[in-house]
Write a protein that holds these residues in place. Sequence first.
Motif, PDB file in Angstrom:
ATOM      1  N   VAL A  25       0.799  -1.164  -0.041  1.00 46.04           N
ATOM      2  CA  VAL A  25      -0.096  -0.015   0.091  1.00 46.04           C
ATOM      3  C   VAL A  25       0.895   1.333  -0.033  1.00 46.04           C
ATOM      4  O   VAL A  25       1.736   1.508   0.915  1.00 46.04           O
ATOM      5  CB  VAL A  25      -0.822   0.173   1.327  1.00 46.04           C
ATOM      6  N   GLU A  26       0.739   2.120  -0.866  1.00 45.55           N
ATOM      7  CA  GLU A  26       1.251   3.535  -1.090  1.00 45.55           C
ATOM      8  C   GLU A  26       0.605   4.363   0.199  1.00 45.55           C
ATOM      9  O   GLU A  26      -0.515   4.786  -0.188  1.00 45.55           O
ATOM     10  CB  GLU A  26       1.354   4.106  -2.430  1.00 45.55           C
ATOM     11  N   LYS A  27       0.947   4.394   1.260  1.00 45.48           N
ATOM     12  CA  LYS A  27       0.246   4.942   2.284  1.00 45.48           C
ATOM     13  C   LYS A  27      -0.042   6.463   2.218  1.00 45.48           C
ATOM     14  O   LYS A  27      -1.240   6.867   2.645  1.00 45.48           O
ATOM     15  CB  LYS A  27       1.016   4.560   3.577  1.00 45.48           C
ATOM     16  N   ASP A  28       0.832   7.262   1.454  1.00 45.65           N
ATOM     17  CA  ASP A  28       0.596   8.412   1.402  1.00 45.65           C
ATOM     18  C   ASP A  28      -0.674   8.765   0.515  1.00 45.65           C
ATOM     19  O   ASP A  28      -1.325   9.809   0.795  1.00 45.65           O
ATOM     20  CB  ASP A  28       1.523   9.073   0.551  1.00 45.65           C
ATOM     21  N   GLU A  29      -1.342   7.864  -0.087  1.00 44.50           N
ATOM     22  CA  GLU A  29      -2.344   7.995  -1.011  1.00 44.50           C
ATOM     23  C   GLU A  29      -3.582   7.222  -0.493  1.00 44.50           C
ATOM     24  O   GLU A  29      -4.801   7.494  -0.932  1.00 44.50           O
ATOM     25  CB  GLU A  29      -2.135   7.496  -2.342  1.00 44.50           C
ATOM     26  N   GLN A  34     -12.028  -0.388   3.122  1.00 39.37           N
ATOM     27  CA  GLN A  34     -12.676  -1.442   2.140  1.00 39.37           C
ATOM     28  C   GLN A  34     -11.637  -2.605   2.023  1.00 39.37           C
ATOM     29  O   GLN A  34     -12.181  -3.521   2.142  1.00 39.37           O
ATOM     30  CB  GLN A  34     -12.637  -0.622   0.683  1.00 39.37           C
ATOM     31  N   CYS A  35     -10.235  -2.363   1.931  1.00 34.64           N
ATOM     32  CA  CYS A  35      -9.526  -3.484   1.570  1.00 34.64           C
ATOM     33  C   CYS A  35      -9.266  -4.319   3.015  1.00 34.64           C
ATOM     34  O   CYS A  35      -9.317  -5.622   2.591  1.00 34.64           O
ATOM     35  CB  CYS A  35      -8.199  -3.217   0.901  1.00 34.64           C
ATOM     36  N   VAL A  36      -9.398  -3.755   4.147  1.00 32.43           N
ATOM     37  CA  VAL A  36      -9.483  -4.605   5.210  1.00 32.43           C
ATOM     38  C   VAL A  36     -10.696  -5.343   5.599  1.00 32.43           C
ATOM     39  O   VAL A  36     -10.687  -6.215   6.038  1.00 32.43           O
ATOM     40  CB  VAL A  36      -9.201  -3.573   6.491  1.00 32.43           C
ATOM     41  N   ASP A  37     -11.996  -4.786   5.016  1.00 31.81           N
ATOM     42  CA  ASP A  37     -13.083  -5.348   5.272  1.00 31.81           C
ATOM     43  C   ASP A  37     -13.320  -6.628   4.471  1.00 31.81           C
ATOM     44  O   ASP A  37     -13.769  -7.600   4.622  1.00 31.81           O
ATOM     45  CB  ASP A  37     -14.437  -4.421   4.867  1.00 31.81           C
ATOM     46  N   ASN A  38     -12.712  -6.665   3.320  1.00 32.37           N
ATOM     47  CA  ASN A  38     -12.804  -7.466   2.399  1.00 32.37           C
ATOM     48  C   ASN A  38     -11.771  -8.715   2.204  1.00 32.37           C
ATOM     49  O   ASN A  38     -11.921  -9.587   1.820  1.00 32.37           O
ATOM     50  CB  ASN A  38     -12.784  -6.838   0.659  1.00 32.37           C
ATOM     51  N   GLU A  56      -9.045  -5.834  -5.124  1.00 28.95           N
ATOM     52  CA  GLU A  56      -8.954  -4.877  -4.264  1.00 28.95           C
ATOM     53  C   GLU A  56      -8.123  -3.580  -4.840  1.00 28.95           C
ATOM     54  O   GLU A  56      -8.480  -2.393  -4.623  1.00 28.95           O
ATOM     55  CB  GLU A  56      -8.483  -5.184  -2.977  1.00 28.95           C
ATOM     56  N   MET A  57      -7.188  -3.941  -5.656  1.00 24.32           N
ATOM     57  CA  MET A  57      -6.407  -3.019  -6.290  1.00 24.32           C
ATOM     58  C   MET A  57      -7.316  -2.275  -7.292  1.00 24.32           C
ATOM     59  O   MET A  57      -7.291  -0.866  -7.160  1.00 24.32           O
ATOM     60  CB  MET A  57      -5.054  -3.587  -7.054  1.00 24.32           C
ATOM     61  N   ASP A  58      -8.194  -2.876  -8.028  1.00 22.50           N
ATOM     62  CA  ASP A  58      -8.927  -2.465  -9.001  1.00 22.50           C
ATOM     63  C   ASP A  58     -10.007  -1.593  -8.409  1.00 22.50           C
ATOM     64  O   ASP A  58     -10.437  -0.409  -8.937  1.00 22.50           O
ATOM     65  CB  ASP A  58      -9.395  -3.275  -9.925  1.00 22.50           C
ATOM     66  N   THR A  59     -10.564  -1.705  -7.114  1.00 21.96           N
ATOM     67  CA  THR A  59     -11.648  -1.143  -6.550  1.00 21.96           C
ATOM     68  C   THR A  59     -11.241  -0.002  -5.219  1.00 21.96           C
ATOM     69  O   THR A  59     -11.837   0.616  -4.785  1.00 21.96           O
ATOM     70  CB  THR A  59     -12.573  -2.006  -6.006  1.00 21.96           C
ATOM     71  N   CYS A  60      -9.717   0.199  -5.201  1.00 20.57           N
ATOM     72  CA  CYS A  60      -9.174   0.935  -3.969  1.00 20.57           C
ATOM     73  C   CYS A  60      -9.702   2.341  -4.460  1.00 20.57           C
ATOM     74  O   CYS A  60      -9.321   2.719  -5.466  1.00 20.57           O
ATOM     75  CB  CYS A  60      -8.001   0.716  -3.808  1.00 20.57           C
ATOM     76  N   PRO A  61     -10.235   3.006  -3.568  1.00 16.19           N
ATOM     77  CA  PRO A  61     -10.687   4.566  -3.948  1.00 16.19           C
ATOM     78  C   PRO A  61      -9.301   5.315  -3.947  1.00 16.19           C
ATOM     79  O   PRO A  61      -9.508   6.335  -4.813  1.00 16.19           O
ATOM     80  CB  PRO A  61     -11.388   5.105  -2.909  1.00 16.19           C
ATOM     81  N   GLY A  62      -8.323   5.090  -3.325  1.00 12.17           N
ATOM     82  CA  GLY A  62      -7.167   5.764  -3.490  1.00 12.17           C
ATOM     83  C   GLY A  62      -6.174   5.243  -4.483  1.00 12.17           C
ATOM     84  O   GLY A  62      -5.098   5.993  -4.816  1.00 12.17           O
ATOM     85  N   GLU A  63      -6.568   4.381  -5.216  1.00  6.77           N
ATOM     86  CA  GLU A  63      -5.755   3.703  -6.256  1.00  6.77           C
ATOM     87  C   GLU A  63      -4.443   3.568  -5.803  1.00  6.77           C
ATOM     88  O   GLU A  63      -3.256   3.985  -6.293  1.00  6.77           O
ATOM     89  CB  GLU A  63      -5.843   4.404  -7.609  1.00  6.77           C
ATOM     90  N   CYS A  64      -4.152   3.137  -4.349  1.00  2.00           N
ATOM     91  CA  CYS A  64      -2.801   3.212  -3.834  1.00  2.00           C
ATOM     92  C   CYS A  64      -2.328   1.768  -3.263  1.00  2.00           C
ATOM     93  O   CYS A  64      -1.502   1.551  -2.819  1.00  2.00           O
ATOM     94  CB  CYS A  64      -2.909   3.899  -2.708  1.00  2.00           C
TER      95      CYS A  64
END
Length: 62
Positions: free
Chosen positions: A7-11, A17-21, A50-58
């Motif tokens: 995870v690129e934490k800055d973004e 979401q990713c933790v829930d899923n 998860e990468m494809d649906t992450c709102p931060g694209e991070c």
Amino acid sequence: MARTPYVEKDECTSCVQCVDNLPEVFRMDDDDLAEVHNPTGADEDAIQEEMDTCPGECIHWK
Ligand code: SF4
């Protein structure tokens, strides 16, 4: 060799979401940002989702 997600934490927007899923792979750190605690906790297709649906694209592959 399997690819490793990170995870690129800055973004990260801390949406959780990713933790829930995929709690087998992702968790929130002390700053409420997502991180990978087990890169092989799920198959690559599930992590890619998860990468494809992450709102931060991070979420990325190393
Ligand atoms: S889905 Fe993306 S933005 Fe949301 S907590 Fe996970 S890494 Fe952060």
